[in-house]
Scaffold this motif. Structure first.
Motif, short mmCIF file in Angstrom:
data_model
loop_
_atom_site.label_atom_id
_atom_site.label_comp_id
_atom_site.label_asym_id
_atom_site.label_seq_id
_atom_site.Cartn_x
_atom_site.Cartn_y
_atom_site.Cartn_z
N UNK A 53 80.68 17.08 22.67
CA UNK A 53 79.69 16.83 21.91
C UNK A 53 79.25 15.48 21.94
N UNK A 54 79.99 14.80 22.80
CA UNK A 54 79.66 13.33 22.96
C UNK A 54 80.38 12.44 21.98
N UNK A 55 81.33 12.92 21.28
CA UNK A 55 82.07 12.00 20.52
C UNK A 55 83.19 11.51 21.00
N UNK A 56 84.29 10.81 20.07
CA UNK A 56 85.43 10.21 20.63
C UNK A 56 86.46 10.66 19.59
N UNK A 57 87.54 11.34 19.99
CA UNK A 57 88.92 11.44 19.16
C UNK A 57 89.95 11.50 19.79
N UNK A 58 91.12 11.24 19.10
CA UNK A 58 92.43 11.45 19.94
C UNK A 58 93.48 11.74 18.73
N UNK A 59 94.53 12.36 19.29
CA UNK A 59 95.30 13.24 18.42
C UNK A 59 96.72 12.30 18.41
N UNK A 60 97.25 12.32 17.25
CA UNK A 60 98.43 11.55 16.90
C UNK A 60 99.44 12.42 15.96
N UNK A 61 100.56 12.82 16.65
CA UNK A 61 101.67 13.58 15.93
C UNK A 61 102.40 12.67 14.83
N UNK A 62 102.03 12.85 13.72
CA UNK A 62 102.53 11.97 12.66
C UNK A 62 102.92 12.95 11.47
N UNK A 63 104.11 12.80 11.01
CA UNK A 63 104.75 13.43 9.50
C UNK A 63 104.11 12.61 8.40
N UNK A 64 103.05 13.06 7.82
CA UNK A 64 102.44 12.15 6.50
C UNK A 64 103.58 12.04 5.60
N UNK A 75 97.98 2.53 13.11
CA UNK A 75 97.96 1.64 14.11
C UNK A 75 96.94 2.04 15.49
N UNK A 76 97.34 3.60 15.48
CA UNK A 76 96.77 4.30 16.54
C UNK A 76 95.12 4.15 16.56
N UNK A 77 94.39 4.11 15.32
CA UNK A 77 92.94 3.91 15.39
C UNK A 77 92.93 2.60 15.67
N UNK A 78 93.63 1.60 15.02
CA UNK A 78 93.47 0.20 15.61
C UNK A 78 93.55 -0.19 17.09
N UNK A 79 94.49 0.59 17.71
CA UNK A 79 94.63 0.31 19.13
C UNK A 79 93.70 1.04 20.03
N UNK A 80 93.19 2.41 19.39
CA UNK A 80 92.30 2.81 20.15
C UNK A 80 90.73 2.47 19.96
N UNK A 81 90.37 2.16 18.82
CA UNK A 81 89.11 1.78 18.41
C UNK A 81 88.72 0.25 17.89
N UNK A 82 89.80 -0.58 17.78
CA UNK A 82 89.73 -1.81 17.46
C UNK A 82 89.72 -2.13 16.00
N UNK A 83 89.77 -1.06 15.05
CA UNK A 83 89.85 -1.24 13.68
C UNK A 83 89.94 0.08 12.94
N UNK A 84 89.79 -0.27 11.57
CA UNK A 84 89.93 1.21 10.92
C UNK A 84 88.79 0.85 9.76
N UNK A 85 87.97 1.90 9.52
CA UNK A 85 86.96 1.70 8.49
C UNK A 85 87.21 2.89 7.31
N UNK A 86 87.73 4.03 7.71
CA UNK A 86 87.81 5.24 6.83
C UNK A 86 89.32 5.73 6.96
N UNK A 87 89.78 6.20 6.13
CA UNK A 87 91.12 7.07 5.99
C UNK A 87 90.75 8.21 5.11
#
Length: 255
Positions: A53-64, A75-87
């Motif tokens: 659909x033209x978007x960007x996504x990555x998967x992270x295996x993490x036990x919340x 950290x995955x969001x920061x590494x992939x996209x440079x920052x975090x805006x929403x959790x």
């Protein structure tokens, strides 16, 4: 697009409400980290759908339920996209057991996934927001059962009640940093967590009768509310709950 240049993490993002949030956010231009613990194949299919659909996504295996894994996820969001805006703290489970039936193991598991993860996820995200100096938003997927008793599912209700107070208190504490915290509290939703109910015609008939709008919500309808809250069009909301329940809390004394 409402979420263009927005970096978002969605816990439990490969099924149910989480999956609907991921798809809706991607459509609106967000770049998304999909946290998952099971079914990597479903995560891969979801990422493919987002990218198609033209978007960007990555998967992270993490036990919340583990604070270190929550940090890895952020950290995955920061590494992939440079920052975090929403959790979006979406991951959750039920035991469907009463007070007299609930074991210590069951109780601890529900609290770890539903409440502990939201607490330390909010903490970790807030630290990142403050470090960035940009403000940010935490959206907790709670439930009408944060406030409405559900006999026979007590651990779940207690966990969601805790999420409600987490949202209220964290929203107040973090407001001076321009970090907002909001609950979204769905009623009955067509997701795998309600598969047993949906498979029983008599239960579904009783449930539909109890809901003033006469039906369960679709996961996409919950996602639409999340997208609105994340879009900046609700920028004066914090420390509160947005209920989306088809009127069930007003129309019924309980189920």
């Amino acid at each position: 697009m409402l979420l263009e240049r927005t970096s978002m993490v969605v816990t439990g993002g490969n099924s149910g409400i989480g999956e609907a949030i991921v798809l809706a956010a991607a459509t609106e231009g967000a770049s998304i980290v999909i946290d998952y613990i099971n079914h990597p194949d479903e995560t891969a299919h979801l990422i493919a759908a987002v990218e198609a659909a033209g978007g960007h996504a990555t998967g992270v295996h993490a036990d919340v339920s583990k604070a270190d894994d929550l940090q890895k996820m952020i950290q995955a969001a920061v590494d992939q996209y440079g920052r975090l805006d929403v959790l979006v703290n979406n991951a959750g489970i039920e035991t469907r057991a009463s007070l007299l039936e609930t074991t210590e193991t069951e109780f601890d598991r529900v609290m770890s996934i539903n409440l502990k993860s939201a607490f330390f996820g909010t903490q970790t995200a807030a630290r990142q927001f403050i470090s960035q100096g940009t403000g940010g938003l935490v959206i907790n997927i709670s439930s009408v059962h944060e406030d409405w008793p559900m006999p026979g599912n007590i651990a779940y209700c207690v966990s969601k009640g805790g999420v409600r107070m987490l949202t209220r208190t964290a929203g107040v504490e973090l407001g001076p940093h321009d970090v907002r915290v909001i609950n979204v509290a769905p009623g009955a939703v067509e997701t795998p967590i309600n598969s047993t109910t949906m498979a029983d015609p008599s239960e579904m008939k009783a449930l539909d009768k109890a809901i003033p709008l006469g039906r369960m919500a679709k996961a996409s309808e919950i996602a639409d509310v999340v997208i609105f809250l994340a879009s900046g069009k609700a920028g004066y909301l914090t420390a509160t709950t947005v209920v989306i329940d088809g009127g069930i809390m007003q129309g019924s004394v309980g189920l």
